[in-house]
Design an enzyme around this catalytic site. Structure first.
Site, PDB file in Angstrom:
ATOM      1  N   ALA A 316       0.833  -1.204   0.000  1.00 64.63           N
ATOM      2  CA  ALA A 316       0.000   0.000   0.000  1.00 64.63           C
ATOM      3  C   ALA A 316       0.865   1.250   0.000  1.00 64.63           C
ATOM      4  CB  ALA A 316      -0.918   0.003   1.216  1.00 64.63           C
ATOM      5  N   PRO A 317       0.411   2.316  -0.643  1.00 68.92           N
ATOM      6  CA  PRO A 317       1.180   3.571  -0.626  1.00 68.92           C
ATOM      7  C   PRO A 317       1.266   4.143   0.784  1.00 68.92           C
ATOM      8  CG  PRO A 317      -0.992   3.896  -1.616  1.00 68.92           C
ATOM      9  CD  PRO A 317      -0.825   2.426  -1.418  1.00 68.92           C
ATOM     10  N   GLY A 318       2.320   4.884   1.039  1.00 76.46           N
ATOM     11  CA  GLY A 318       2.504   5.497   2.351  1.00 76.46           C
ATOM     12  C   GLY A 318       3.770   5.004   3.025  1.00 76.46           C
ATOM     13  N   ILE A 319       4.053   5.576   4.170  1.00 75.03           N
ATOM     14  CA  ILE A 319       5.252   5.217   4.939  1.00 75.03           C
ATOM     15  C   ILE A 319       5.049   3.848   5.566  1.00 75.03           C
ATOM     16  CG2 ILE A 319       6.722   5.887   6.885  1.00 75.03           C
ATOM     17  CD1 ILE A 319       5.809   8.796   6.365  1.00 75.03           C
ATOM     18  N   ARG A 320       6.052   2.986   5.472  1.00 75.98           N
ATOM     19  CA  ARG A 320       5.954   1.657   6.071  1.00 75.98           C
ATOM     20  C   ARG A 320       5.755   1.768   7.579  1.00 75.98           C
ATOM     21  NH1 ARG A 320       6.351   0.702   1.136  1.00 75.98           N
ATOM     22  NH2 ARG A 320       7.506  -1.064   0.228  1.00 75.98           N
ATOM     23  N   GLY A 321       4.835   0.969   8.114  1.00 73.76           N
ATOM     24  CA  GLY A 321       4.595   0.967   9.548  1.00 73.76           C
ATOM     25  C   GLY A 321       5.598   0.109  10.288  1.00 73.76           C
ATOM     26  N   LEU A 322       5.761   0.383  11.574  1.00 72.03           N
ATOM     27  CA  LEU A 322       6.688  -0.389  12.402  1.00 72.03           C
ATOM     28  C   LEU A 322       6.047  -1.661  12.939  1.00 72.03           C
ATOM     29  CD1 LEU A 322       8.312   2.503  14.496  1.00 72.03           C
ATOM     30  CD2 LEU A 322       9.230   1.379  12.457  1.00 72.03           C
ATOM     31  N   LYS A 337      -4.050  -5.778   6.473  1.00 72.55           N
ATOM     32  CA  LYS A 337      -3.026  -5.455   7.476  1.00 72.55           C
ATOM     33  C   LYS A 337      -2.626  -6.726   8.232  1.00 72.55           C
ATOM     34  CE  LYS A 337      -3.791  -1.496   9.675  1.00 72.55           C
ATOM     35  NZ  LYS A 337      -4.449  -0.387  10.416  1.00 72.55           N
ATOM     36  N   ASP A 372     -13.371   1.072  11.421  1.00 68.10           N
ATOM     37  CA  ASP A 372     -13.722  -0.286  11.840  1.00 68.10           C
ATOM     38  C   ASP A 372     -12.804  -1.271  11.129  1.00 68.10           C
ATOM     39  OD1 ASP A 372     -15.077  -2.289  13.128  1.00 68.10           O
ATOM     40  OD2 ASP A 372     -16.837  -2.243  11.823  1.00 68.10           O
TER      41      ASP A 372
END
Length: 574
Positions: A316-322, A337, A372
């Protein structure tokens, strides 16, 4: 051959367990009217939590009752094929047959630990096609439109009765009459063929909605009367809504589930879908609290979309999550997710903690500001549609949560969430100054409303928020959330020593709001904008006051439609 008597007995037991579950669900739902009339807002929250948990309890009870029979037949494939056929025959004319199918799927899923999704033994596809309209007369009231507008309203309120007095009934009737005349010309009013209203009242939070439509020869309009009660439990009409946009927002994915009592949920959903054709059917089932069946309807919709598309799953586009690995199918409106095997060094949490946080949000009033999420196990994707970059990243970050077969990627534990534009990307790409200011303003409002719902967002970096097509900011990263009383909001210690913070006593639950301005948004103009619009967020006093409100049991009602739609209440209109 399977023992047919045993097959029929077990199918009947599962149906009885479903019926018991639906009676329980309906009993909690029917209580919404009394809670609304009495202003029992704490009871509203408790009932919402109870209704979410009762499905799993009913399921556990059903499986326990069937345990001995399950063990005898677990490895008998023919028995399970015959069981599905027998169950389908039992529910053929059941008013909640679609929900009954989902309950059956849940039982079979428990038996086989969700290891196989097979239409021979489960209702992966529904047993029959639902024909919208066949029970329409059982879910709607039709009101006479040959009379005056005022008389029509009188008929509506003689049908929908509440055991409380109006704050000012005549005022509200005049306003409703005037509002409809302002929105429809005389010729349009004269052309109205019918006003159809759902028999079920829709309760959520501190509001009740009468939902229907105005039918004219060439079009229909939503027709929604929003009702509230005042501090002395008197009823008043808050708004008349006739735009699809407003109705769609009321049914938004970041809001708590409605309490809406009906014995014909599929017919009710079909009517709502006609009012809101841009909403998916699974979204509407979920909005009514049937979130388990919503998951089933989602999966069926997803399979259909896969068959009709050819794009690839990708990161997904965006900053990678930790904490979470997030990917999507560009042509489809959700993100997937997965909890990572290892978290970034700054995340001092466990996998169990993350799962618990997502459950907390599920059980909370999301007040239109927290997305949700829906949890799946052993979710299967066609391997040929998974991009190589995504597959490599999944194997590097989530190896324990995935399994590969010759033609499938199996995800052992997964969350699915509505797709939004990450706020940080929106702020980078948007050029309209007013839209940028509106987004920053709504970001501050979002944080404040979440706090008043007794949730401290924790990690408030703007990358953890999304923005919808309607420009509404929604929070979607839950690994660091907690209840408001679990944090100690303090002022930053003042010292001439630049290393003082390293030596001063700082507890794990200490939070310094003065630091918020440095990390919520990155660019200086946005920081200045947020501080100008919501500078109180950067003070411990604001958070302490909010803590006190929550501790005092205050329940805040955040109206889902714009303030401009609301009727004024403090004077009688001429």
């Amino acid at each position: 051959m399977a023992d047919q008597a045993q097959v029929k007995k077990m199918a009947y037991q599962i149906m009885i367990s479903f019926d018991k579950n639906y009676r329980w669900f309906s009993r909690v739902t029917r209580g919404a009217k009394e809670r609304f009339e009495k202003g029992q807002w704490q009871h509203v929250l408790a009932a919402s939590k109870e209704r979410i948990t009762l499905y799993e309890q009913s399921l556990a009870d059903a499986v326990a009752e069937l345990y001995e029979q399950i063990m005898v037949h677990r490895n008998d494939a023919d028995f399970w094929h015959q069981l599905k056929k027998a169950y389908a025959a039992l529910i053929e004319n059941h008013p909640q047959y679609e929900l009954a199918e989902t309950f059956y799927n849940s039982v079979i899923g428990k038996v086989f630990r969700h290891k196989s999704i097979n239409n021979d033994v489960m209702f992966v596809l529904s047993s029959r096609c639902f024909l919208a309209g066949q029970d329409r007369h059982k879910v709607i009231h039709s009101f006479d439109t040959t009379t005056t507008v005022r008389e029509m309203y009188e008929s509506i309120f003689s049908c929908y009765r509440f055991k409380i007095d109006f704050e000012d009934r005549e005022r509200d009737m005049q306003r409703l009459d005037k509002a409809l005349r302002q929105r429809l010309s005389n010729s349009a009013l004269a052309s109205v063929a019918a006003v159809e209203m759902l028999k079920s009242v829709f309760y959520r939070g501190q509001a009740a909605y009468l939902i229907g439509r105005i039918c004219m020869p060439t079009r229909t309009l939503p027709f929604v009367i929003a009702l509230h009660t005042n501090d002395t439990h008197q009823l008043f009409v808050d708004a008349l809504l006739t735009q699809r946009h407003d109705l769609s927002i009321i049914f938004g994915f970041a809001r708590s589930y409605f309490m809406t009592d009906t014995q014909y949920p599929s017919e009710l959903v079909a009517f709502l879908h006609e009012l809101m054709p841009n909403k998916k059917v699974f979204e509407l089932f979920i909005a009514l609290g049937h979130y388990k069946h919503g998951k089933t309807a989602f999966y069926r919709n997803f399979l259909t979309h896969l068959a009709q598309s050819d794009d690839m799953f990708e990161v997904a586009p965006g900053i990678r999550g930790l904490v979470m690995m997030v990917f999507h199918l560009p042509s489809y409106g959700v993100v997937f997710k997965i909890i990572k095997d290892e978290f970034g060094e700054s995340k001092k949490i466990t996998r169990e903690h993350v799962v618990d946080r997502y459950k907390l949000v599920k059980m909370s009033d999301r007040v239109g500001r927290m997305a949700d999420t829906h949890e799946y196990v052993n979710f299967r994707l066609p391997l040929a549609r998974v991009g190589s970059e995504l597959l490599n990243e999944l194997q590097e970050t989530c190896a324990s949560s995935i399994e590969l077969t010759a033609d499938e990627l199996i995800i052992k534990h997964l969350y699915i969430e509505r797709k939004m534009t990450p706020l940080n990307i929106f702020l980078q790409q948007e050029t309209d100054p007013q839209k940028l200011q509106d987004a920053i303003d709504d970001l501050g409002t979002c944080i404040k409303q979440i706090a008043l719902a007794n949730i401290f967002p924790g990690d408030m970096l703007h990358k953890n928020f999304g923005i919808t097509r309607n420009g509404r900011v929604i929070f979607y990263d839950y690994d660091e959330i907690c209840l408001m009383h679990e944090r100690h909001f303090r002022r930053l210690p003042v010292s001439d020593d630049p290393y003082a913070l390293d030596t001063l006593s700082v507890a794990p639950n200490d939070v310094f709001p003065e630091q918020f301005e440095h990390f919520i948004v990155g660019k200086r103009p946005f920081k200045a904008m947020l501080k100008a619009l919501h500078g109180d967020l950067m003070t411990p006093e604001y958070w302490q006051r909010t803590q006190q409100k929550v501790a005092n049991g205050a329940i805040h009602n955040f109206t889902p439609y714009p303030r401009s739609r609301r009727f004024p209440r403090h004077h009688r209109e001429d």
